[in-house]
Enzyme design. Structure first.
Site, PDB file in Angstrom:
ATOM      1  N   ILE A 139       0.852  -1.182   0.000  1.00 51.78           N
ATOM      2  CA  ILE A 139       0.000   0.000   0.000  1.00 51.78           C
ATOM      3  C   ILE A 139       0.892   1.237   0.000  1.00 51.78           C
ATOM      4  O   ILE A 139       1.716   1.415   0.898  1.00 51.78           O
ATOM      5  CB  ILE A 139      -0.941   0.015   1.220  1.00 51.78           C
ATOM      6  CG1 ILE A 139      -1.729  -1.305   1.316  1.00 51.78           C
ATOM      7  CG2 ILE A 139      -1.870   1.225   1.142  1.00 51.78           C
ATOM      8  CD1 ILE A 139      -2.580  -1.630   0.116  1.00 51.78           C
ATOM      9  N   LYS A 140       0.714   2.083  -1.013  1.00 51.70           N
ATOM     10  CA  LYS A 140       1.551   3.282  -1.144  1.00 51.70           C
ATOM     11  C   LYS A 140       0.954   4.437  -0.345  1.00 51.70           C
ATOM     12  O   LYS A 140      -0.214   4.782  -0.514  1.00 51.70           O
ATOM     13  CB  LYS A 140       1.682   3.702  -2.613  1.00 51.70           C
ATOM     14  CG  LYS A 140       2.666   2.880  -3.404  1.00 51.70           C
ATOM     15  CD  LYS A 140       2.773   3.364  -4.840  1.00 51.70           C
ATOM     16  CE  LYS A 140       3.748   4.501  -4.998  1.00 51.70           C
ATOM     17  NZ  LYS A 140       3.956   4.846  -6.428  1.00 51.70           N
ATOM     18  N   ILE A 141       1.796   5.023   0.498  1.00 51.20           N
ATOM     19  CA  ILE A 141       1.391   6.159   1.323  1.00 51.20           C
ATOM     20  C   ILE A 141       2.409   7.277   1.139  1.00 51.20           C
ATOM     21  O   ILE A 141       3.608   7.050   1.320  1.00 51.20           O
ATOM     22  CB  ILE A 141       1.306   5.756   2.812  1.00 51.20           C
ATOM     23  CG1 ILE A 141       0.257   4.653   3.010  1.00 51.20           C
ATOM     24  CG2 ILE A 141       0.995   6.972   3.685  1.00 51.20           C
ATOM     25  CD1 ILE A 141       0.178   4.122   4.433  1.00 51.20           C
TER      26      ILE A 141
END
Length: 371
Positions: A139-141
């Site tokens: 998951i890209k944050i």
């Protein structure tokens, strides 16, 4: 004969493709890159999905089905993007199994409009993770100040994270701290640390693009001599930070509990200035344990004529510091540049997302009329 991409892999560099589309999945072109060009992962972002979804007819059937079901534009985009990422995760599952989850990773980014909303980002990260439902998803944050707390909280839930839009060494230190804090909390929560993976996406070419503009305005021979050097210097000093912060007592305790280090990932590796070699941000950033995510044009150039000479990062730190010092002396403010790049990077992703919303809204409306 060993290819340049094989040589990169042997030097400890994991090659990921910075692109994804349904067409790549359905035509087998992505599988071919895995088999022929040593690609072991994929990254996506809002701009990539906007380009994929608005080009051609690959998504027409999905849009029609969503329209018939009365889905909203946000629900439709969520369905499209998570389906593509889940399918890519399946494609890369053998790579993930062979590398014990280190590679074979596919990234999907939270809604960029949440970049300044800690709780919203945490909720979106959990929602994406649950929907994709694949062990090898990341998951890209974004590495905003608000994002740092979300990174820690997401990792604490046992969710693997790709931290994106890192431009400064100071923020990179904060990202590693957020990562290690997340693992400490994950351990307390009873998670198996060996199954939590993370990369820190450090952007390279955009640094040169902005600093080179400023050097051109200065116009002296000294300024011109520094063009094309800042991006590499910044990334190399980031690797020094990585070496430093993963050699501490704090990290040793986590490693003993099974934790794996958060790997540096070189992003924005497509060369923007045609005066520079088209493999500049690949062959000059070779170091053990890094990821380089490349647009296909850069991947093809590397495969075709990249010259891999082993580690080109370790031992370069004095020269890298000298480059940044020389820029400051010329009046090019490092802090000003990296702050601007973070702001612009977020603005670009938000703009792409809004364009995607508008385009999919139009497609849904057309599909409803047709039915």
């Amino acid at each position: 004969m060993t290819t340049p991409t094989q040589q990169l892999s042997e030097a400890g560099v994991s090659i990921w493709l910075d692109d994804l589309s349904r067409g790549r999945l359905e035509t087998g072109t992505l599988r071919k890159l895995i088999e022929e060009k040593n690609v072991v992962g994929v990254t996506t972002n809002p701009s990539i999905f906007h380009a994929a979804i608005t080009a051609g007819t690959d998504y027409d059937a999905t849009v029609a089905a969503q329209a018939a079901a009365g889905a909203s534009v946000e629900e439709t985009i969520f369905e499209i993007t998570t389906t593509d990422v889940a399918d890519a995760c399946d494609l890369f599952a053998p790579v993930a199994a062979a590398t014990k989850g280190v590679d074979g990773r596919v990234s999907i980014e939270v809604d960029p409009r949440l970049a300044w909303d800690t709780n919203g980002t945490i909720a979106e990260a959990k929602h994406l993770y649950k929907k994709v439902n694949k062990d090898n998803v990341l998951i890209k944050i974004p590495a905003t100040i608000e994002g740092l707390e979300a990174i820690t909280a997401t990792l604490a839930e046992g969710i693997s994270v790709n931290v994106t839009l890192i431009f400064s060494l100071e923020r990179y230190r904060a990202v590693i701290n957020a990562f290690q804090a997340g693992l400490e909390q994950a351990k307390e929560n009873g998670h198996d640390l060996s199954k939590i993976h993370s990369v820190a996406s450090f952007f390279v070419s955009r640094v040169d693009s902005e600093i080179d503009k400023r050097l051109d305005k200065i116009g002296t021979d000294e300024a011109k001599a520094l063009k094309g050097k800042a991006g590499l210097a910044n990334a190399r000093l980031a690797y020094q930070v990585y070496e430093e912060l993963f050699a501490t007592e704090r990290w040793a305790l986590l490693a003993e509990a099974g934790a794996l280090p958060q790997r540096p990932l070189w992003a924005s590796t497509g060369v923007k200035d045609p005066a520079y070699p088209d493999t500049l941000y690949v062959t000059e950033l070779v170091a053990p344990g890094v990821v380089n995510t490349m647009p296909e044009k850069t991947l093809d150039a590397t495969f075709d004529h990249g010259v891999v000479t082993g580690d080109t990062v370790s031992g370069t730190y004095a020269d890298a510091n000298a480059t940044l010092d020389a820029l400051e002396k010329l009046g090019v403010s490092y802090n000003e540049v990296v702050a601007l790049l973070e702001s612009e990077g977020l603005d670009k992703f938000v703009a792409s997302w809004k364009e995607l919303l508008a385009d999919v809204e139009g497609a849904l409306a057309s599909a409803r009329k047709a039915s």
